[in-house]
Design an enzyme around this catalytic site. Structure first.
Site, mmCIF file in Angstrom:
data_model
loop_
_atom_site.group_PDB
_atom_site.id
_atom_site.type_symbol
_atom_site.label_atom_id
_atom_site.label_comp_id
_atom_site.label_asym_id
_atom_site.label_seq_id
_atom_site.Cartn_x
_atom_site.Cartn_y
_atom_site.Cartn_z
ATOM 1 N N ALA A 65 0.868 -1.173 0.000
ATOM 2 C CA ALA A 65 0.000 0.000 0.000
ATOM 3 C C ALA A 65 0.907 1.226 0.000
ATOM 4 C CB ALA A 65 -0.892 -0.019 1.230
ATOM 5 N N GLY A 108 0.639 -4.768 1.073
ATOM 6 C CA GLY A 108 -0.566 -4.771 0.241
ATOM 7 C C GLY A 108 -0.368 -5.497 -1.082
ATOM 8 N N GLU A 111 -0.925 -8.997 -0.267
ATOM 9 C CA GLU A 111 -2.366 -9.147 0.012
ATOM 10 C C GLU A 111 -3.175 -9.150 -1.281
ATOM 11 O OE1 GLU A 111 -1.911 -5.898 2.920
ATOM 12 O OE2 GLU A 111 -3.055 -7.162 4.296
ATOM 13 N N GLU A 131 4.614 -4.906 7.332
ATOM 14 C CA GLU A 131 3.949 -3.762 7.967
ATOM 15 C C GLU A 131 4.468 -3.459 9.359
ATOM 16 O OE1 GLU A 131 2.398 -6.141 6.277
ATOM 17 O OE2 GLU A 131 0.945 -5.214 4.920
#
Ligand code: HXC
Length: 257
Positions: A65, A108, A111, A131
């Site tokens: 992300a 992300g 993910e 993260e």
């Protein structure tokens, strides 16, 4: 489709979506999420498309992300926007989706890989949920999907240490369908997609739906819980420190608050 963050091509019955933010290693910002979800939904609605491939670059499928977009947000903003909730429209796609993964698939990016149905990885692929090094936790489903994909002990280790896995380890662990030479990832993903595209589309959708039934029972509650706790990491000083340190290219000094 006239968008900047991705390119979309139709090749026979296969829709190919390529993430295209090379300057940020395909970091998934809001604009990219919106474009990708819209493209996938449009391909999903097209009966001429029997399978979708999502690809990145050779260096990065997606490095996570977008940290720069999130660094200064607080808990109230994350909660009010229900940050990352838009990804649920990607997982609602009924057409089979294949991830063609070269290079980094972190945070992300990993993910997003796990939201896809089949994962073709190049030998240079790297998977992980780093993260925690940024003072946050996975927020796009990683805690739930990684645990289901590779089991609790390995998921805990990756999520608590931020260690990355190479392609061979990811394949042994069950995260990846198949590892191929890095230069062949897109071809292999496209030919797998073409094979699926030659099948009956409604039957392929049914097959995807029933496999997901084995995999997804109770997943929704876990995904929502994860997203809420992810939002609450933005109430800590350590999230500000962790993300700022990444952007300033230095090590974080966590204060445990
Ligand atoms: C925003 C990112 C980014 C990201 C890389 N960039 N990852 N920008 N968000 N997730 C940017 C860098 O800031 C840099 O911009 C440019 O992309 C190239 O990256 P470099 O770091 O210079 O490349 P390299 O040295 O090759 O290292 C590659 C890397 C490293 C190991 C993948 O970029 C990295 O550690 N990225 C962060 C990985 C990560 O922590 N992902 C999880 C994100 S959190 P400039 O402007 O300097 O050229 C997440 C889950 C949600 O995804 C939870 C919230 C965090």
């Amino acid at each position: 489709t006239d968008v900047k963050t991705i390119t979309v091509e139709r090749r026979g019955r296969v829709g190919l979506v390529t993430l295209n933010r090379p300057e940020a290693l395909n970091a998934l910002n809001l604009e990219l999420m919106t474009d990708l979800v819209a493209a996938a939904s449009e391909l999903d609605a097209d009966p001429g498309i029997g399978a979708i491939v999502v690809a990145g670059s050779t260096k990065a499928f997606a490095a996570g992300a977008d940290i720069k977009e999130m660094v200064s947000k607080d808990y109230q903003e994350m909660y009010a926007a229900d940050w990352f909730a838009g990804w649920s429209r990607f997982t609602a796609v009924r057409t089979p989706v294949i991830a063609a993964v070269s290079g980094y698939a972190l945070g992300g990016g990993c993910e997003l890989v796990m939201m896809c149905d089949i994962v073709i990885a190049g030998e240079n692929a790297k998977f992980g949920q780093p993260e925690i090094k940024l003072g946050v936790i996975p927020g796009m489903g990683g805690s739930q999907r990684l645990t289901r994909a590779i089991g609790k002990a390995k998921a805990m280790e990756l999520i608590l240490t931020g260690r990355t896995m190479d392609a061979a380890e990811a394949e042994r662990a069950g995260l990846v369908s198949r590892v191929v030479p890095t230069g062949s990832v897109l071809d292999e993903a496209m030919s797998t997609a073409a094979t699926i595209g030659s099948m009956s589309l409604p039957i392929a959708m049914m097959a995807k739906e029933v496999v997901n039934a084995a995999y997804e029972t109770m997943l929704e509650n876990g995904i929502r819980f994860e997203r809420r706790v992810f939002h609450s990491t933005f109430a800590t000083e350590d999230q500000k420190e962790g993300m700022s340190a990444f952007i300033e290219k230095r090590d974080p000094e966590f204060k445990n608050r």
